[in-house]
Design a protein around this motif. Structure first.
Motif: not given
Length: 552
Positions: A314-330
């Protein structure tokens, strides 16, 4: 052509940041497993049960005080940076910092002074109060740390978060083991005087939780140091901006609360489901005539061994989730639909590339893994891991899809989906506990039902939000085939080495061979395109090596 190249670079940028955070996450999970093994030996299953009870309450309190802050701050900062509002971005950070200090301190005091009542009346495990009291100051520390991490994530860099996580976990591991060993002796002495054997594991569990607090403080010191190095940039951001109007702090607080509230609610339901599991399990097991030491020990296996292993991928999923939120928001802020779909596709694809083989590995060699890490050859822990392994896939998918919906500004959708899933989960758990009498396996199966429900509801919501249709062959079918090949080879290799060498060495060799077989299978089955490999960290180098080895 230049514009197209720039778009590709941008679309892979969050993957690089996600990979940095994922690498740190995997390192911290490995350290976590490494120290949990001796910690489990020191405190025992009863101690791990008290440890687990305290941590469930701590998780809820952490959620209320700080869990949503990194996400909210990163989302709000990245949205303003995408529009060029640098001064407003720093105002968000300062406002969030004051908010975190106030709320973090309040929740810390409530948990610290209320630990006795919470442990006795809510959790039906009075001896977990010692661990809970020790954890209370950590809530204030983590609240401040969350804001600083969120700021840097919103600025597009995951490195400070990644390094602080590793420092936090190293300190945690060292202090936990030392404190648990010392307090076990203190608790054992008290147990003899008061003629109650549970004092020993209860005090040892409290020692184990001390590492969490001291580790968080170590991570915070590092982040404050990075922030001090970054102060010149922050001063430039605070300069008057004649183009963009300053947002008032009142407006920022309102926006932040509206951003935080849905995240708190959706994550609260995840955590509440675990607290409810333990509450219902304890009360039903007690009503069915089981002794407290028996059901606390079973929960100790669930939280200390099973959950620890399930949480590693789940570390991978949490990391991808954390990185995609600001990226998607932009991307949403500027209305770039192509980038939105590309980011969603890559996020889910890379999460499944880790989740599916992890699930297969746990199914194939569940008992050898338990023996390798915990020296536990009993059937119950192995059966739990075999049955619950599929949860890795469902939780990874639901985690990243939650993050995707939050990045798409569908903040309340994960809340509704989690609430519906929780209702299904509780009904299923009660049926399995009361009528089927499945014991601890009821919690394992109920978690599968909860996470599967979240995946289905989130997939539907993402389609409604942006028109994205999930592709199945590259994301699920081919990784599953590669994992199946890996699973068969792993099983055969382990049986062979077990006959020749035996013991833990056979398991380690089987795992190393499994990783190699899976990597080759992924390339041979063309799970990843050349463009996707290139978008990974050091992707061009990896691509050239694969071509030289004739794997592509």
């Amino acid at each position: 052509m230049a514009s197209s190249q720039k778009k590709k670079q941008k679309s892979g940028d969050f993957l690089i940041q996600g990979a940095i955070l994922a690498s740190a996450g995997m390192i911290t999970r490995i350290i976590g497993i490494a120290y949990r093994v001796p910690l489990t030996y020191i405190v025992g299953d009863e101690g791990m049960g008290f440890y687990g009870y305290a941590f469930e309450v701590y998780s809820i309190a952490l959620l209320l005080s700080s869990y949503s802050l990194p996400l909210a701050v990163s989302k709000l900062v990245s949205a303003r940076m995408a529009k060029g509002e640098k001064r407003n971005a720093i105002r968000v950070f300062l406002c969030a910092l004051v908010f975190a200090c106030a709320v973090g301190l309040l929740i810390s005091l409530i948990i610290g002074f209320g630990a006795g009542g919470i442990s006795t009346y809510l959790m039906s495990a009075p001896f977990s109060r010692y661990a809970l009291r020790v954890l209370a100051p950590g809530l204030f520390i983590v609240a401040i740390m969350g804001v600083i991490r969120g700021y840097f994530q919103g600025m597009g860099t995951m490195l400070p978060t990644a390094v602080s996580q590793i420092i936090e976990q190293i300190v945690n591991a060292i202090v936990s083991l030392m404190a648990a060993s010392y307090l076990l002796k203190v608790g054992t002495a008290i147990a003899k005087a008061r003629k109650n054997d549970l004092y020993g594991p209860a005090y040892a569990a409290a020692g184990g939780t001390l590492g969490t607090v001291v580790g968080a403080f170590g991570g915070l010191i590092f982040l404050v140091f990075v922030l001090a190095c970054y102060r010149k940039t922050m001063k430039r951001q605070l300069r008057p901006d004649p183009i963009h109007e300053d947002e008032s702090y009142e407006t920022i607080v309102k926006i932040m609360l509206f951003t935080i509230a849905p995240v708190i609610l959706s994550t609260a339901i995840y955590n509440i489901s675990q607290v409810l599991d333990q509450l219902l399990f304890s009360h039903i097991m007690a009503a069915q005539g089981y002794a407290e030491s028996k059901y606390v020990a079973l929960l100790g296996i669930f939280t200390g061994k099973y959950n620890t292993l399930i949480n590693v991928p789940l570390a991978m999923a949490n990391a991808l989730g954390a990185s995609v939120i600001p990226s998607l928001t932009a991307a949403v802020s500027v209305g770039d639909r192509e980038q939105i779909h590309k980011k969603i596709q890559l996020t889910i694809r890379f999460a499944m590339l880790v989740a599916i083989p992890s699930f297969m590995g746990y199914v194939v060699i569940a008992s050898p893994i338990m023996q390798l890490l915990y020296g536990d050859a009993r059937k119950t822990p192995a059966y739990m891991l075999t049955i619950g392994a599929i949860t890795v896939v469902f939780y990874c998918l639901s985690t990243v899809s939650n993050a995707i919906l939050q990045g798409l500004n569908r903040m309340t959708t994960p809340v509704k989906n989690a609430a519906m899933s929780l209702g299904i989960h509780i009904v299923a758990l009660l049926i399995m506990m009361i009528f089927l009498k499945w014991n601890i396996y009821a919690i394992v199966v109920a978690n599968i039902i909860f996470s599967l429900s979240m995946c289905i509801l989130n997939a539907r919501a993402i389609y409604q939000a942006c028109g994205y249709r999930q592709e199945y062959e590259q994301t699920f079918i081919r990784p599953f085939l590669a994992s199946a090949i890996m699973g068969i080879v792993t099983l055969l290799v382990h049986k062979l080495f077990d006959l020749i060498i035996g013991g833990r060495i056979a398991t380690i060799l089987a795992i190393l061979i499994a990783i190699t077989v899976y990597a080759v299978s992924v390339l041979k089955l063309k799970v990843l395109t050349e463009a996707e490999i290139r978008s990974m960290p050091k992707g061009t180098t990896i691509l050239n090596l694969c071509k030289k080895a004739h794997l592509l």
